[in-house]
Scaffold this active site. Sequence first.
Site, PDB file in Angstrom:
ATOM      1  CB  THR A  25      -1.063  -0.035   1.125  1.00 35.34           C
ATOM      2  OG1 THR A  25      -0.418   0.171   2.382  1.00 35.34           O
ATOM      3  CG2 THR A  25      -1.846  -1.350   1.125  1.00 35.34           C
ATOM      4  CD  GLU A  75      -2.727  -1.436   5.155  1.00 33.69           C
ATOM      5  OE1 GLU A  75      -2.133  -0.461   4.675  1.00 33.69           O
ATOM      6  OE2 GLU A  75      -3.939  -1.397   5.406  1.00 33.69           O
ATOM      7  CG  HIS A  76      -0.709   2.443   6.818  1.00 33.30           C
ATOM      8  ND1 HIS A  76      -0.225   3.074   7.928  1.00 33.30           N
ATOM      9  CD2 HIS A  76      -1.731   1.663   7.242  1.00 33.30           C
ATOM     10  CE1 HIS A  76      -0.921   2.702   8.985  1.00 33.30           C
ATOM     11  NE2 HIS A  76      -1.845   1.846   8.597  1.00 33.30           N
ATOM     12  CG  ASP A  77       2.627   5.205   7.440  1.00 31.09           C
ATOM     13  OD1 ASP A  77       3.240   6.081   6.809  1.00 31.09           O
ATOM     14  OD2 ASP A  77       1.388   5.237   7.639  1.00 31.09           O
TER      15      ASP A  77
END
Length: 224
Positions: free
Chosen positions: A123, A141-143
């Site tokens: 993402t 997933e993010h970050d």
Amino acid sequence: MNFSPLFGVYGAAGCGRGVMPLVRQQITGRGIATDRLVFVDDNPKAANINGHKVMSYEEFLATSADERHIVLAIANSRIRERLALCCGKDNVKSLSVIAANVVMMDEIKLGEGAILSPFVTITSNIAIGRHFHANIYSYVEHDCIIGDFVTFAPGVQCNGNIVIEDHAYVGAGAVIKQGLPGNPLVIGCGATIGMGAVVTKSVPAGATVIGNPARIMTIKDSEC
Ligand code: UDP
């Protein structure tokens, strides 16, 4: 003399055979003939596998080509690191392999030599180091921040705000709980996450964890 580029999949075992069709799709899309795509293996079990010639590394270097590109399709991250060093010295370029149906969102930094297998999703706002393997159906997933030579077996669920250090191995179907902004969950260098583990807290470098919730089985010198 043939001066077109030569492409190699280093490792002609399970991992390499899963990567070869992805490379074939990538290079034929660029108009390169499939006979310029070979397996490279230091201990070959056959002269030809799944329609591709199997060469030793020395033969790969001796075959005439204007450029040589290779993807290190071997699950063991320490072997990948050793071979990456060797290929770099020989001016063999690192090839990244990204399956056609991989989803990649915004602001992703992806290091050289990555393998993103079919159905992988990455993402947004994610940094990934060199020679990352994300096997089929894994996601990031993010970050998240992922180091060098990290390996995901199939179906790994890596949620948001997680840091995974160099040479960590995450087993099939493992789930890693999301961290917090500024306080990520950290998988230490060289850690091994067992198949199906549910990781709810940070894992020290060199540790092997299994189960739900994941517990430490052993801690070895992580060589990091
Ligand atoms: N291999 C190699 N050079 C090395 C180490 C390994 O060519 O320095 C090859 C090895 O001969 C084998 C493959 O890489 O064919 C690794 O296969 P393995 O069964 O260990 O698992 P995989 O990485 O495919 O899951």
